[in-house]
Design a protein around this motif. Sequence first.
Motif, PDB file in Angstrom:
ATOM      1  N   THR A  33      24.750 -52.728 -11.173  1.00 26.67           N
ATOM      2  CA  THR A  33      23.345 -53.100 -11.318  1.00 26.67           C
ATOM      3  C   THR A  33      22.860 -52.752 -12.724  1.00 26.67           C
ATOM      4  OG1 THR A  33      22.717 -50.948 -10.391  1.00 26.67           O
ATOM      5  CG2 THR A  33      22.828 -52.824  -8.871  1.00 26.67           C
ATOM      6  N   ALA A  34      21.697 -53.298 -13.094  1.00 24.16           N
ATOM      7  CA  ALA A  34      21.183 -53.139 -14.453  1.00 24.16           C
ATOM      8  C   ALA A  34      21.017 -51.674 -14.839  1.00 24.16           C
ATOM      9  CB  ALA A  34      19.865 -53.881 -14.603  1.00 24.16           C
ATOM     10  N   ASP A  35      20.613 -50.828 -13.889  1.00 27.85           N
ATOM     11  CA  ASP A  35      20.386 -49.421 -14.217  1.00 27.85           C
ATOM     12  C   ASP A  35      21.693 -48.656 -14.429  1.00 27.85           C
ATOM     13  OD1 ASP A  35      20.812 -49.821 -11.399  1.00 27.85           O
ATOM     14  OD2 ASP A  35      20.174 -47.755 -11.046  1.00 27.85           O
ATOM     15  N   ARG A  36      22.814 -49.292 -14.137  1.00 24.19           N
ATOM     16  CA  ARG A  36      24.116 -48.654 -14.364  1.00 24.19           C
ATOM     17  C   ARG A  36      24.828 -49.226 -15.589  1.00 24.19           C
ATOM     18  NH1 ARG A  36      26.609 -48.277  -8.182  1.00 24.19           N
ATOM     19  NH2 ARG A  36      25.086 -46.774  -7.386  1.00 24.19           N
ATOM     20  N   VAL A  37      24.090 -49.964 -16.406  1.00 22.87           N
ATOM     21  CA  VAL A  37      24.648 -50.540 -17.624  1.00 22.87           C
ATOM     22  C   VAL A  37      24.044 -49.825 -18.830  1.00 22.87           C
ATOM     23  CG1 VAL A  37      24.856 -52.607 -19.045  1.00 22.87           C
ATOM     24  CG2 VAL A  37      25.008 -52.787 -16.549  1.00 22.87           C
ATOM     25  N   ARG A  38      24.897 -49.241 -19.656  1.00 18.95           N
ATOM     26  CA  ARG A  38      24.459 -48.548 -20.870  1.00 18.95           C
ATOM     27  C   ARG A  38      24.681 -49.469 -22.061  1.00 18.95           C
ATOM     28  NH1 ARG A  38      27.173 -44.088 -24.415  1.00 18.95           N
ATOM     29  NH2 ARG A  38      29.062 -44.929 -23.488  1.00 18.95           N
ATOM     30  N   THR A  39      23.674 -49.627 -22.900  1.00 16.15           N
ATOM     31  CA  THR A  39      23.804 -50.463 -24.095  1.00 16.15           C
ATOM     32  C   THR A  39      23.756 -49.579 -25.336  1.00 16.15           C
ATOM     33  OG1 THR A  39      21.399 -50.868 -24.110  1.00 16.15           O
ATOM     34  CG2 THR A  39      22.792 -52.508 -23.026  1.00 16.15           C
ATOM     35  N   VAL A  40      24.735 -49.773 -26.222  1.00 15.07           N
ATOM     36  CA  VAL A  40      24.809 -49.007 -27.472  1.00 15.07           C
ATOM     37  C   VAL A  40      25.216 -49.959 -28.590  1.00 15.07           C
ATOM     38  CG1 VAL A  40      25.395 -46.834 -26.337  1.00 15.07           C
ATOM     39  CG2 VAL A  40      27.222 -48.354 -27.087  1.00 15.07           C
ATOM     40  N   THR A  41      25.049 -49.500 -29.817  1.00 12.47           N
ATOM     41  CA  THR A  41      25.490 -50.255 -30.985  1.00 12.47           C
ATOM     42  C   THR A  41      26.570 -49.457 -31.699  1.00 12.47           C
ATOM     43  OG1 THR A  41      23.298 -51.237 -31.263  1.00 12.47           O
ATOM     44  CG2 THR A  41      24.765 -51.319 -33.162  1.00 12.47           C
ATOM     45  N   MET A  42      27.608 -50.110 -32.159  1.00 11.21           N
ATOM     46  CA  MET A  42      28.640 -49.412 -32.909  1.00 11.21           C
ATOM     47  C   MET A  42      28.002 -48.653 -34.067  1.00 11.21           C
ATOM     48  SD  MET A  42      31.980 -50.953 -34.915  1.00 11.21           S
ATOM     49  CE  MET A  42      31.039 -51.494 -36.362  1.00 11.21           C
ATOM     50  N   PRO A  43      28.288 -47.353 -34.207  1.00 16.21           N
ATOM     51  CA  PRO A  43      27.690 -46.583 -35.304  1.00 16.21           C
ATOM     52  C   PRO A  43      28.089 -47.167 -36.664  1.00 16.21           C
ATOM     53  CG  PRO A  43      28.662 -45.118 -33.670  1.00 16.21           C
ATOM     54  CD  PRO A  43      29.112 -46.499 -33.324  1.00 16.21           C
TER      55      PRO A  43
END
Length: 320
Positions: A284-294
């Motif tokens: 579900t959406a709340d179990r998806v973490r979004t990050v950007t490559m440093p």
Amino acid sequence: MVLGLAGAGWAYWHLDRNIASVDIDGALGDDRPARAVITPSATAPADATPLPTGSLNILVLGSDSRSGKDNQELGGGDSGGARSDTAMVVHIDAGRTKATVVSIPRDTLVTRPSCPLTSGGSTAPAYGAMFNSAYAVGGPVCAVKTVETLTGVRMDHYLEIDFSGFAKLVDALGGVDVTTAQDIDDDKSHLHLKAGTHHLAGKRALALARTRHGIGDGSDLGRIGLQQTLVKALLERISGAGLLSDPARLYRVADAVTTSITTDTGLNSLNELVSLGRSLKGLTADRVRTVTMPVVTAPSDPNRVVAREPAANDLWASLR
């Protein structure tokens, strides 16, 4: 009953035929990072095909292709080529109930490896090349190889969607709800929004995904934040749309997706896409973490970035 079965058969045939694919594995061979072991689910019914539960890495590209009337109307420009405007590595954890989406800025300078070409021969390797140039010179195969070279992570699948496909998907879902933290005024993407929550139809959602000049410092990093917001909004919309109880809407969504995507040959049939979707039913959406490559500003060009080490390598190592 006969008419119903015939209609269902035609719909399946139509959707299955829609899907375009590229043989990534055949083109790249064995000189790649190791593939994770995918195990079948132990909880699948005895009379059903077991669903895979192992971890999975999928390279998702948003293409700014100008091919076709719909894309030209939405994107402008000529139809002489395409670039990967959006690149996300989607890592699905073992068990398939959690995921990490890592955005790679298109302005990142990378080592672009030699890539095989469908016409024969191969591209020359390039150092300090723009990340999105890989797709431009060698298509999906070179995009995958460049990502694997950059990350050391094997891409199990490839999925690409174009401008018109994204807009049609959002429309088929009935639009998405997004919240922006600041006003957006971008004449290039034709998007003007006040800070706050908005319900966006396909064209405006696409404009949000493409906006960069109306926010922050005008770089790709600001746009990535908006794209990650859209990813969460789409997941929430899909999970709450009641697709299984609304066959007409389900068909519209499936038609919008299958007419506008290119996959690797491991996902190039409706059966394979459905199997993947079923294996993700607990995500579900709340179990998806979004990050950007440093990243940090490139020493050679203030308008470009390079991976920030060791943080970038640590991130990719956590996904292997």
